[in-house]
Each structure stands twice: as C-alpha cells, then as structure tokens.
Write an enzyme that holds these catalytic residues in place. Structure first.
Site, PDB file in Angstrom:
ATOM      1  CB  THR A 122     -27.468 -35.464 -12.745  1.00 44.74           C
ATOM      2  OG1 THR A 122     -26.787 -36.738 -13.310  1.00 44.74           O
ATOM      3  CG2 THR A 122     -28.898 -36.339 -11.992  1.00 44.74           C
ATOM      4  CB  ILE A 143     -14.866 -40.297  -8.134  1.00 51.82           C
ATOM      5  CG1 ILE A 143     -14.640 -40.383  -9.811  1.00 51.82           C
ATOM      6  CG2 ILE A 143     -15.806 -41.262  -7.719  1.00 51.82           C
ATOM      7  CD1 ILE A 143     -13.833 -41.549 -10.183  1.00 51.82           C
ATOM      8  CG  ASP A 144     -14.956 -36.830 -12.263  1.00 46.09           C
ATOM      9  OD1 ASP A 144     -14.045 -37.560 -11.869  1.00 46.09           O
ATOM     10  OD2 ASP A 144     -15.672 -36.923 -13.013  1.00 46.09           O
ATOM     11  CG  HIS A 289     -14.796 -47.740 -14.739  1.00 46.86           C
ATOM     12  ND1 HIS A 289     -14.216 -47.649 -15.764  1.00 46.86           N
ATOM     13  CD2 HIS A 289     -15.942 -46.892 -14.666  1.00 46.86           C
ATOM     14  CE1 HIS A 289     -14.744 -47.003 -16.659  1.00 46.86           C
ATOM     15  NE2 HIS A 289     -15.787 -46.342 -16.094  1.00 46.86           N
ATOM     16  NE  ARG A 292     -17.858 -44.668 -11.873  1.00 45.16           N
ATOM     17  CZ  ARG A 292     -18.185 -44.512 -13.315  1.00 45.16           C
ATOM     18  NH1 ARG A 292     -17.492 -43.407 -14.018  1.00 45.16           N
ATOM     19  NH2 ARG A 292     -19.161 -45.176 -13.793  1.00 45.16           N
TER      20      ARG A 292
HETATM   21  O1  F6P Z   1     -17.040 -38.722 -13.850  1.00 48.48           O
HETATM   22  C1  F6P Z   1     -16.730 -39.748 -13.200  1.00 48.48           C
HETATM   23  C2  F6P Z   1     -15.922 -40.606 -14.322  1.00 48.48           C
HETATM   24  O2  F6P Z   1     -15.520 -41.701 -13.668  1.00 48.48           O
HETATM   25  C3  F6P Z   1     -14.438 -39.546 -14.731  1.00 48.48           C
HETATM   26  O3  F6P Z   1     -13.644 -39.628 -13.928  1.00 48.48           O
HETATM   27  C4  F6P Z   1     -14.308 -40.403 -15.964  1.00 48.48           C
HETATM   28  O4  F6P Z   1     -13.703 -39.814 -17.003  1.00 48.48           O
HETATM   29  C5  F6P Z   1     -15.578 -41.003 -16.594  1.00 48.48           C
HETATM   30  O5  F6P Z   1     -16.770 -40.702 -15.320  1.00 48.48           O
HETATM   31  C6  F6P Z   1     -15.975 -42.246 -17.088  1.00 48.48           C
HETATM   32  O6  F6P Z   1     -16.878 -42.570 -17.456  1.00 48.48           O
HETATM   33  P1  F6P Z   1     -17.562 -44.000 -18.035  1.00 48.48           P
HETATM   34  O7  F6P Z   1     -18.156 -44.679 -16.782  1.00 48.48           O
HETATM   35  O8  F6P Z   1     -18.664 -43.879 -18.974  1.00 48.48           O
HETATM   36  O9  F6P Z   1     -16.344 -44.673 -18.957  1.00 48.48           O
END
Ligand code: F6P
Length: 376
Positions: A122, A143-144, A289, A292
């Site tokens: 971004t 989150i990383d 996910h 997240r």
């Molecule tokens: O960057 C955040 C993240 O959750 C990473 O930890 C993971 O590798 C990636 O995004 C997953 O991406 P997507 O939501 O496109 O599958």
C-alpha cells in the site's frame, strides 16, 4: 503560507487486520473536531480507480473501535500503476496504468491529502501519488509486523494472542495422545508471529523464515524430549519457514496481485516428515485467516488510536520534516520506534521488509528456556 487542510481521503489497503477501524475512527473524529471533512475511499486503491468514495462523519465511525476488518473494505490486488483489468488471450493478466484516472478522482473530490492505512504494498502504491504531488500520510498495519521503520504495527498483537490461544488448546490433545502437533502460523517471509506466539505458548520448536531448519534437527529435539520423559512436542512453524537449502512452501500464486505468492503447506509437509522419520504420530493445524479476524486486543486498539491521532497531527500541524506541505517532504509514515510515536519519510519504507534479525534478543530468550530453532 501553506493552505490549511479542509478535506482528506482515507483508505485501507492490503490484507485486513484487527485495528483498521480504530484508525479510521481516530482519523475521522479528530478531523471533524478541526473542521476537516473526511472522505472514505472504498476497497483501498480500487475505490480510487473506480471512483467509489463516501463521506465519513463521526456518527459513521461511532462504535467501530472494537470491530475487526475495515468498514471501508480493502483490496490487495489494486495497484493503480499496474492494474490488472482482465486477461489477455494467452491467459496472463492485462495490465494498465490507472494513475491518471485516480488523480482525476482525487481532484474532483477536492482531496488535499490521503491517509493511507496499509502495509508495504500500500505504501508503494501511495508513492505513485506522492510523486504526482499528493501528500500522503501512511499508517502501518499488518499482522506480520514486518514494515520497515516501525518496531510495531497494529494487528500484530492480536494475531499473536490468537495464535497463542490456539497453541494452548492444541497442547491438550498433544499431551493426551502423546503426539507431535505442528501449528502453522502466518507472517509471510517474516517470523515475528511464530517467534512471539511460540515463546508465549512455550512451543518446543519454533521455525522461522530467517533461520532455515533441518528436519533431522526437528526430529532430534523431539527424540531428546521423549528421552527426558516428555511424551509430546509442539512445533510452531511460520508459513514462510524453509528447510536449509530449500525454498518456502507455496500454497498458491495470485497472478493479479502485486505480491503474488501465498505461502502455506509447511504444517502438512513437516508433520508427514516427522511421522515418516521417527514414527511419532503427528498432526498439523493451519491457523490461517483466523489470526486476522475478530476484535483487536487492547494494545492494538490503543496503538491504532495513537497512529490515527499522529497521522492527523502531521496533516494539521506537521512535525519535524513533515512541517513542509510539499508532497515529497510532507508525506510521512507514522511509526512506533524505541517505545514512542514518530514518523519517517514515506518513501523510506516502501519496498522494504523488516525481518527478524539474527541477534534479536527474543531468540536468545527462547533458547534459554530450551526451545529449539532446529537450525539446518
Ligand atoms: O500480510 C498478511 C497476511 O495474512 C500474511 O500473513 C499472509 O501470508 C497473507 O496475508 C495471506 O494473504 P491472503 O489474505 O491474500 O490469502
């Protein structure tokens, strides 16, 4: 005399994470209290490309502090400079530069600056607009926890707490059934989530991308524990961890994404290898996910609110370098550095990643309690 800011745009780009709404709330409320109107741009830069925006008032952001996700929506496939709009006859994405269209939208809505909440991708997109004279203030989310220039991003603490809780639960089954449980956590090419959740959960083996591992050393550690009477082991594996001499496990390639590789698969592969090599029953769990999702922990709500407030301070008054209203020098990334808020040039952070350094004190702390990184 610089022109006072009266109208700004705000967007959330990249993968969602807990705390995005807390930043939006802080920005909108602070802006309104200073007579600044906030225009929300939907789905990250895709909303600029497609002219999908809506005004945000304090009433619109009331009560969203604890909501996960983002009320504006997000996209991790919309880089205006390299926008994938359909497929070519050979099946590859058709790429077009939509920067001019976005500039028209920015002008037509009278946006004097953008608050861009997102990760490294971004920030790189925002760079395009800075070069076209639009002042952008970046707010680092992920989150990383891998954004260059900041010791902490919001969303990270929530992800670590979720992963830790999950590993705590998996431990029960590992102990009851004398198994090895491999828990795969997110983090892309950085091992921050695995390192923190691994230490917090007392995982026996932590695998991170920065320290390539050997399966033999993983198995040796499991055997050593068994010889000490410990009948189960927990492995906390970052999705980006790789075997020495090998490469990371790739789950899929998203051709239309600026960052096309999606990591995943280490949990399944490693538990299979452990069973095959030492015959100990192994299972794997991919947290994915879940890490997240949901409501942000208190620390993320506080950090996100501080980040939003600092972004507005920079826009209203400027601080240090940011006093200058010129887009290049006035575009800053809000950071948390050495236990305090600050800001760095936005350009400094784009296209860089903050990995776990090999002298990071947490590695020594983990080793001191007997945790293995199974170095290859
Ligand atoms: O960057 C955040 C993240 O959750 C990473 O930890 C993971 O590798 C990636 O995004 C997953 O991406 P997507 O939501 O496109 O599958």
């Amino acid at each position: 005399m610089p022109t006072p800011i009266t109208r700004i745009g705000v967007l959330t780009g990249g993968g969602d994470c807990p705390g995005l709404n807390a930043v939006i709330r802080a920005v909108v409320k602070d802006a309104a209290s200073h007579g600044i109107q906030t225009i929300g741009i939907e789905d990250g830069f895709l909303g600029l490309i497609e002219n999908r925006v809506r005004p945000l008032t304090p009433a619109d952001v009331s009560g969203i502090l604890l909501q996960g996700g983002t009320i504006l929506g997000s996209s991790n496939k919309a880089n205006p400079r390299k926008f994938a709009c359909g497929l070519l006859p050979d099946g590859t994405p058709k790429i077009e530069d939509r920067t001019d269209a976005c500039m028209d939208v920015i002008r037509s809505h009278g946006l004097q600056a953008l608050v861009v909440i997102g990760g490294d991708g971004t920030m790189s997109c925002a760079d395009t607009f800075v070069k076209r004279g639009v002042r952008c203030i970046g707010v680092p989310k992920t989150i990383d926890n891998d954004i260059y220039g900041t010791d902490l991003t919001f969303g990270f603490s929530t992800a670590v707490q979720i992963a830790t809780d999950a590993i705590d639960r998996v431990r029960t089954t590992a102990a009851s059934h004398h198994r090895v449980m491999v828990v795969e956590v997110m983090g892309r090419n950085a091992g921050w989530i695995a390192l923190h959740a691994g230490i917090a959960s007392g995982s026996d083996i932590i695998l991170i991308p920065e320290i390539p591992f050997s399966v033999d050393h993983v198995c040796e550690h499991i055997r050593k524990r068994a010889s000490e009477g410990k009948k189960y082991s927990i492995v906390c594996a970052a999705e980006g961890a790789k075997m020495a001499g090998g490469s990371a496990f790739v789950e899929r390639v998203v051709a239309t994404s600026p960052d096309p590789i999606r990591l995943g698969g280490i949990g399944k592969a490693l538990s299979g290898m452990i069973e095959e090599k030492i015959g100990v029953e192994s299972r794997y769990v991919v947290l994915g996910h879940v890490q997240r999702g949901g409501t942000p922990v208190a620390l993320d709500r506080v950090l996100a609110t501080q980040f939003g407030d600092h972004a507005m301070e920079l826009l209203k008054f400027g601080s240090g370098e940011a006093k200058d209203m010129d887009a290049e020098r006035g575009s800053r990334l809000v950071v948390w550095k050495d236990a305090k808020l600050g800001d760095i040039a936005l350009t400094e952070a784009s296209n860089k990643q903050r990995l776990v350094p090999l002298d990071q004190p947490l590695l020594a702390a983990a080793r001191s309690v007997g945790t293995s990184f199974a170095e290859g």
